[in-house]
Design a protein around this motif. Structure first.
Motif, PDB file in Angstrom:
ATOM      1  N   UNK A 123      38.324  -6.993  -5.155  1.00 35.02           N
ATOM      2  CA  UNK A 123      38.353  -5.723  -5.619  1.00 35.02           C
ATOM      3  C   UNK A 123      37.169  -4.996  -4.351  1.00 35.02           C
ATOM      4  N   UNK A 124      36.049  -5.566  -4.237  1.00 40.77           N
ATOM      5  CA  UNK A 124      35.090  -5.098  -3.299  1.00 40.77           C
ATOM      6  C   UNK A 124      35.736  -5.005  -1.769  1.00 40.77           C
ATOM      7  N   UNK A 125      36.315  -5.857  -1.227  1.00 38.85           N
ATOM      8  CA  UNK A 125      36.857  -5.904  -0.012  1.00 38.85           C
ATOM      9  C   UNK A 125      38.192  -4.855  -0.067  1.00 38.85           C
ATOM     10  N   UNK A 126      38.722  -4.740  -0.900  1.00 37.35           N
ATOM     11  CA  UNK A 126      39.812  -3.606  -1.238  1.00 37.35           C
ATOM     12  C   UNK A 126      39.067  -2.334  -1.009  1.00 37.35           C
ATOM     13  N   UNK A 127      38.008  -1.996  -1.756  1.00 36.40           N
ATOM     14  CA  UNK A 127      37.156  -0.851  -1.700  1.00 36.40           C
ATOM     15  C   UNK A 127      36.500  -0.639   0.090  1.00 36.40           C
ATOM     16  N   UNK A 128      36.025  -1.889   0.391  1.00 36.37           N
ATOM     17  CA  UNK A 128      35.508  -1.579   1.844  1.00 36.37           C
ATOM     18  C   UNK A 128      36.788  -1.163   2.757  1.00 36.37           C
ATOM     19  N   UNK A 129      37.841  -1.951   2.682  1.00 41.33           N
ATOM     20  CA  UNK A 129      39.055  -1.671   3.565  1.00 41.33           C
ATOM     21  C   UNK A 129      39.419  -0.165   3.389  1.00 41.33           C
ATOM     22  N   UNK A 130      39.574   0.240   2.242  1.00 42.52           N
ATOM     23  CA  UNK A 130      39.898   1.475   1.847  1.00 42.52           C
ATOM     24  C   UNK A 130      39.026   2.523   2.748  1.00 42.52           C
ATOM     25  N   UNK A 131      37.690   2.279   2.415  1.00 42.76           N
ATOM     26  CA  UNK A 131      36.682   3.166   3.171  1.00 42.76           C
ATOM     27  C   UNK A 131      36.831   3.368   4.657  1.00 42.76           C
ATOM     28  N   UNK A 132      37.145   1.921   4.986  1.00 42.00           N
ATOM     29  CA  UNK A 132      37.033   2.126   6.530  1.00 42.00           C
ATOM     30  C   UNK A 132      38.305   2.780   7.072  1.00 42.00           C
ATOM     31  N   UNK A 133      39.367   3.081   6.300  1.00 44.44           N
ATOM     32  CA  UNK A 133      40.542   3.455   6.975  1.00 44.44           C
ATOM     33  C   UNK A 133      40.901   4.799   6.229  1.00 44.44           C
ATOM     34  N   UNK A 134      40.338   5.513   5.319  1.00 44.23           N
ATOM     35  CA  UNK A 134      40.827   6.815   4.703  1.00 44.23           C
ATOM     36  C   UNK A 134      39.667   7.618   4.584  1.00 44.23           C
TER      37      UNK A 134
END
Length: 599
Positions: A393-404
């Motif tokens: 979950x946390x890495x999903x959040x991290x990647x989303x914030x990096x790209x959106x």
């Protein structure tokens, strides 16, 4: 003497999450809360101006976005502060203040969607074409138009936003009771020694090889909830009626339809999940029979579902971190290094149980903060897997914030459980690839069965329970705790089959132990998530670089596309039952492998 959990003030700093990375102290939080409150009149001033000019619309949307980011930061701080000690009344008051501010922000900006929908489509499209900065909002506008029939007038939208705070009271009351006030009797083991039972320790006790302890702990835990069944039943009924109210206020046929429509999910997807889980119940019946024979019992009960079939393996938290970060290596250096730093030096994780701490585990965070993970780590392999799950979950959040941008930096619940279960599939693959000995292999398979039991057995049963209760509410029928217990015990009786003895009251009260039910039709998405995750993990574990790249693109998509489209980016079509059937094939393989090991 039973071991007493430490108070929050006794917990070692290194074992706690770094909440000061969000705000250094309460004073800083209050300063931002005051700043947001002062922005509300400025946001309200945009009413009636959104169609005036492209520059005005852009300024308004960006201002709204900045306010939402600030609100997210304020809210996550108060939630984290409260969840580590639900008996802390100052923390509870601060969280209530954040909930109230959230409701005020929602009411202030309630005019936005009705006003945008009132604009002529050609005029709105022309403004977007004329101002490059508005291009990022195209999907937002497209999704708004899709929801047009369910967006009410500005006045009604404002009223619904104001209703959010009182409607959240049911969940707040449940948390206060279940996590703060509820007390359980100590459980005696076979030697007569007492063990402390809490919502944080029950999982470890149910994994004990001592059946006397397991049974007594189970009874203590279930009886604790049964003592308050009428109160919790009334609280949950209030939450269900809130779901029904919101659905009717927005002109949806039902609360289920409202939940599905929000993420653009066809009803057939939900029906496929329930159908597949019911079709494959014979796999579970086979598993319960194997477990009964392995434990040497004539009939097993709920307290035996997690009884170890071999020696219990133990891990320190540092060992768990090392295993999990090794397991995610197939996702590349960036993923692995970010995860390792988060779990160590950046203190993303609140590790161990303490008095008043929320049970279970979750991942949290907001735009502009790093992710956070709440655990109640007990050293078992199941908890190592839980760490992998929440890290997903946390890495999903991290990647989303990096790209959106902030407007798309969240993601629907429908895809949330894919990333978490994907990491657990990687962990399992990593451990089994090391050619473990018999005892370790049994432990790995038992962890797998525990994971699949939660997502492909328990959650679909709870979803059918949830649908039944919502159907009753929508028909105006009374909702009582006894009625809820009866519905769930019947579902368990069918799901467990002849090898498991069902206690109508103690098994029936399980619904009272899942805060997930306070999120309208969330639980079925665990089953769809584990299905997609296991299907995707096969190729990544096999070293397919294209599959890895597609999966990472999925993690970075956020809400910039609809959930089903995000999964198609990764290579999964959840409108078909095929991924679910593949997941049950994986489950059946685990059952066969376990049967061969335990005879």
């Amino acid at each position: 003497m039973a071991k007493t959990l430490p108070g929050r003030s006794e917990v070692v700093l290194q074992d706690t999450w770094d909440i000061t990375s969000v705000y250094p102290d309460i004073t800083a939080w209050h300063a931002d809360a005051q700043r947001l409150a002062s922005e509300l009149p400025k946001l309200a001033a945009y009413a009636g101006t959104l169609g005036d000019a492209p520059a005005t619309l852009l300024a308004a949307l960006q201002h709204f976005e900045q306010a939402q980011v600030l609100m997210g930061r304020l809210f996550v701080y108060t939630s984290m502060n409260f969840d580590v000690d639900t008996t802390n009344q100052a923390a509870a008051a601060l969280r209530d203040q954040a909930i109230g501010l959230y409701a005020r922000l929602g009411a202030t900006t309630a005019f936005v969607e009705p006003e945008l929908l009132a604009l002529e489509p050609t005029h709105l499209d022309g403004m977007i074409a004329a101002e490059p900065g508005l291009a990022v909002y195209r999907h937002l506008i497209e999704n708004l138009r899709r929801r047009a029939a369910h967006v009410r007038s500005g006045e009604v939208e404002q009223l619904l936003a104001q209703a959010a705070e009182p409607l959240s009271a049911a969940y707040s009351s449940y948390q206060m009771l279940a996590e703060g006030d509820l007390q359980f009797a100590d459980a005696l083991d076979a030697q007569g020694e007492p063990h402390t039972v809490t919502t944080s320790t029950i999982e470890e006790l149910l994994h004990s090889p001592d059946r006397t302890l397991r049974y007594n702990a189970w009874c203590s835990h279930q009886d604790g909830f049964l003592r308050f069944k009428n109160s919790i039943g009334s609280i949950y009924a209030g939450s269900v009626k809130g779901d029904v109210f919101n659905a009717r206020a927005r002109r949806y046929p039902s609360a289920l339809d409202a939940s599905l429509f929000a993420s653009n999910i066809p009803r057939t997807v939900y029906e496929n999940v329930i159908d597949a889980c019911n079709r494959h119940l014979p796999i579970w019946h086979r598993y319960w029979a194997i477990r009964r024979r392995a434990l040497g019992l004539e009939q097993i009960e709920a307290c035996d579902i997690f009884a170890p079939l071999g020696p219990t393996l133990r891990y320190s938290f540092d060992e768990a971190v090392a295993i999990v970060t090794q397991a995610v290596a197939p996702l590349g250096a960036t993923y692995q290094t970010t995860a390792q730093d988060g779990l160590t030096t950046q203190r993303w994780v609140d590790v161990y149980p303490n008095q008043g701490k929320t049970s279970g585990a979750y991942s949290s965070g907001s735009y502009g903060t790093h992710p956070f993970i709440l655990l109640n780590f007990d050293g078992t392999l199941v908890n190592v897997s839980t760490l992998a799950h929440e890290l997903g979950h946390s890495m999903h959040t991290w990647y989303t914030q990096q790209h959106q941008p902030p407007i798309y930096a969240d993601y629907a619940l429908f895809v949330a459980e894919v990333a978490s279960n994907f990491n657990q599939a990687l962990l399992r693959g990593h451990l089994l690839a090391k050619q473990p000995g018999r005892d370790e292999e049994i432990a790995i398979l038992e962890e797998a069965m525990s994971n699949f039991h939660r997502y492909l057995f328990l959650m679909p049963i709870l979803s059918q329970f949830e649908q039944h209760v919502h159907d009753q509410a929508e028909k105006g029928q009374p909702l009582t705790a006894s009625g809820m217990n009866s519905v769930l015990s019947d579902l368990f009786a069918r799901g467990y089959g002849p090898a498991v003895k069902v206690d109508p009251e103690r098994d029936g009260i399980v619904w009272a132990q899942f805060p997930h039910l306070y999120a309208n039709f969330y639980v079925y998405q665990y089953a769809s998530g584990i299905a997609a995750a296991n299907a995707l993990a096969v190729d990544v574990l096999g070293g397919d670089q294209e599959a890895q790249a597609k999966y990472l693109r999925f993690l970075g998509a956020g809400s910039s596309v609809y959930p089903l489209d995000a999964l198609k980016m990764a290579g999964i079509d959840m409108t078909s039952p095929e991924p679910l059937d593949r997941a049950f094939a994986v489950l059946e393989g685990f059952v066969s492998r376990l049967e061969a090991l335990v005879g």
